[in-house]
Design a protein around this motif. Structure first.
Motif, mmCIF file in Angstrom:
data_model
loop_
_atom_site.group_PDB
_atom_site.id
_atom_site.type_symbol
_atom_site.label_atom_id
_atom_site.label_comp_id
_atom_site.label_asym_id
_atom_site.label_seq_id
_atom_site.Cartn_x
_atom_site.Cartn_y
_atom_site.Cartn_z
ATOM 1 N N ALA A 137 8.912 12.808 -7.041
ATOM 2 C CA ALA A 137 9.209 13.824 -8.052
ATOM 3 C C ALA A 137 8.144 14.917 -8.093
ATOM 4 N N ARG B 13 18.906 14.023 -10.916
ATOM 5 C CA ARG B 13 17.708 14.130 -11.731
ATOM 6 C C ARG B 13 17.443 15.581 -12.106
ATOM 7 N N ASP C 84 12.005 14.032 -16.038
ATOM 8 C CA ASP C 84 12.752 13.887 -14.785
ATOM 9 C C ASP C 84 13.831 12.830 -14.972
#
Length: 452
Positions: free
Chosen positions: A259, A450, A10
């Motif tokens: 995330a 990201r 990520d």
């Protein structure tokens, strides 16, 4: 896939809608170079056209586009006149009168200036370009600010045959949190009017990673979107970059999913789209099985540009309006981003040039490699190096950078053939970054979204 593996990657990497990416653009490329590059555009291959309208009635807080709130008719009139002036000046610098294969209107909200002004700009484009009979004319639309009468004008008199609508999420709390309130019924009514007007190619955008999104609720939004029958779907990850767009500061960091939650949101929507027979075309695009885009990918004819994935084969893109980026034979050119700066430049009698970058032989090679990975998820490096008349062995170091992805079963390499495996498709940008000569992540100066 083990979420720990995905989270491991990520990182901040480009979306690769161009190569070199906009981060490499500099103001050493100015109006004189812009004019010279325009002179290289011939008639042997059709071009694509792009018009940017940087105005919205209401600002969506997640938006990463160049736009501003605009409601004054005088501003819209001046902007329309100046875009027409820019088209005249660009055409005067062209080496020939090109054919046009496609026109894409983006923003902002293109219809904010009104269909009559849009038609004036289209008339100016038709004055200088020979439109192919099957030219695609696409407009991004906002169901909150377009009427049934506007749709009749756009699809009838202006010839719009493809459109895209930003849904993002149907959940009322999420919509309120990002300042884009548009109930399902509003979107459905707009689509009914678009279909009645003859639109046969419709795209809906969903976005994951927005504040207060929940996995099951986002799945419901995906089902509702699919139920509207779009030919294409996009599933974008929200890029929270408040240091680039100040309005994003209105979204609190603590309200955003982390995330792992973003990954779950993506997978939830992915499952709903797959169940509805949508094929995962690329990083964030989906198309109905058997569609033109699906077939283009199977045949290696899919491309990627500033509008995302496309079947458009034009190598030259002439872009007009504030912040618009042109793809020319020798490089990329971007207009001044702020509407007031762009308008002043055109009013002063010049082009809207702000910055750009020239293309080297290495850039062209790497651009082709990255585009094929983004579109096909595979590439024969030996074959593409032969096309560019370079030694494939010169890419040894780049292939070596794929080792971590290979170890995690995200990418496979057989000789000089690179394949992004199905479980690694969400991270295809990481594979592309291995061939990006300029990519050097700086945690103190983040320039990209990201990977997840």
């Amino acid at each position: 896939m083990d979420s720990a593996i995905l989270l491991k990657y990520d990182q901040r990497v480009p979306r690769y809608t161009s190569y070199p990416t906009a981060v490499q653009f500099t103001d050493t490329i100015g109006a004189e170079q812009h004019a010279a590059w325009l002179g290289e555009v011939g008639r042997d291959e059709p071009v694509s056209l792009y018009v940017h309208v940087p105005f919205c009635e209401v600002l969506c807080w997640y938006c990463g586009c160049n736009t501003q709130v605009g409601r004054h008719q005088n501003t819209f009139e001046n902007y329309t006149n100046l875009v027409c002036d820019e088209i005249d000046r660009v055409a005067a610098n062209l080496g020939a009168r090109p054919q046009a294969a496609a026109v894409h209107w983006g923003g902002g909200t293109p219809s904010s200036i009104g269909p009559a002004r849009m038609m004036r700009i289209m008339a100016k484009l038709r004055q200088h370009f020979d439109f192919l009979p099957d030219a695609e004319i696409a407009v991004e639309m906002d169901p909150r600010v377009i009427s049934a009468e506007d749709i009749v004008t756009l699809t009838g008199d202006m010839g719009v045959n493809r459109t895209s609508i930003g849904v993002q999420d149907f959940d009322a709390d999420v919509q309120k949190a990002v300042n884009r309130v548009q109930p399902y019924e509003m979107v459905a009514d707009a689509i009914t009017n678009l279909r009645a007007g003859g639109i046969r190619d419709l795209n809906l955008d969903l976005m994951y990673g927005l504040p207060f999104q929940q996995q099951s609720q986002f799945g419901t939004s995906a089902d509702l979107a699919v139920g509207l029958g779009p030919e294409r779907m996009t599933l974008f990850g929200y890029a929270h970059v408040p240091w680039m767009f100040s309005h994003m500061k209105l979204i609190k960091d603590g309200d955003l999913p982390d995330a792992e939650a973003r990954l779950n949101l993506f997978n939830e929507a992915l499952e709903r789209l797959a169940a509805a027979d949508y094929v995962h075309i690329g990083l964030d695009h989906f198309s109905k099985a058997g569609s033109e885009m699906n077939i283009a990918q199977q045949e290696g004819r899919l491309h990627r540009n500033f509008q995302g994935y496309t079947t458009d084969t034009a190598k030259t893109l002439l872009a007009f309006g504030a912040s618009a980026i042109s793809t020319l034979p020798s490089g990329f050119i971007q207009n001044k981003s702020a509407a007031r700066d762009y308008m002043k430049a055109i009013k002063d009698g010049g082009l809207g040039t702000n910055r750009g970058v020239g293309l080297t032989a290495q850039d062209r090679l790497r651009a082709d490699i990255i585009e094929r990975l983004m579109c096909d998820f595979k590439i024969d490096l030996g074959e593409i190096c032969e096309q560019h008349k370079v030694r494939v062995e010169d890419l040894t170091d780049e292939v070596a950078r794929l080792k971590p992805l290979i170890a995690d079963d995200l990418v496979s390499v057989d000789g000089w053939q690179v394949n992004v495996l199905p479980r690694g498709r969400m991270l295809v940008r990481m594979a592309c970054a291995a061939f990006d000569e300029y990519h050097a992540p700086d945690p103190d100066k983040p320039a990209h979204a990201r990977a997840i």
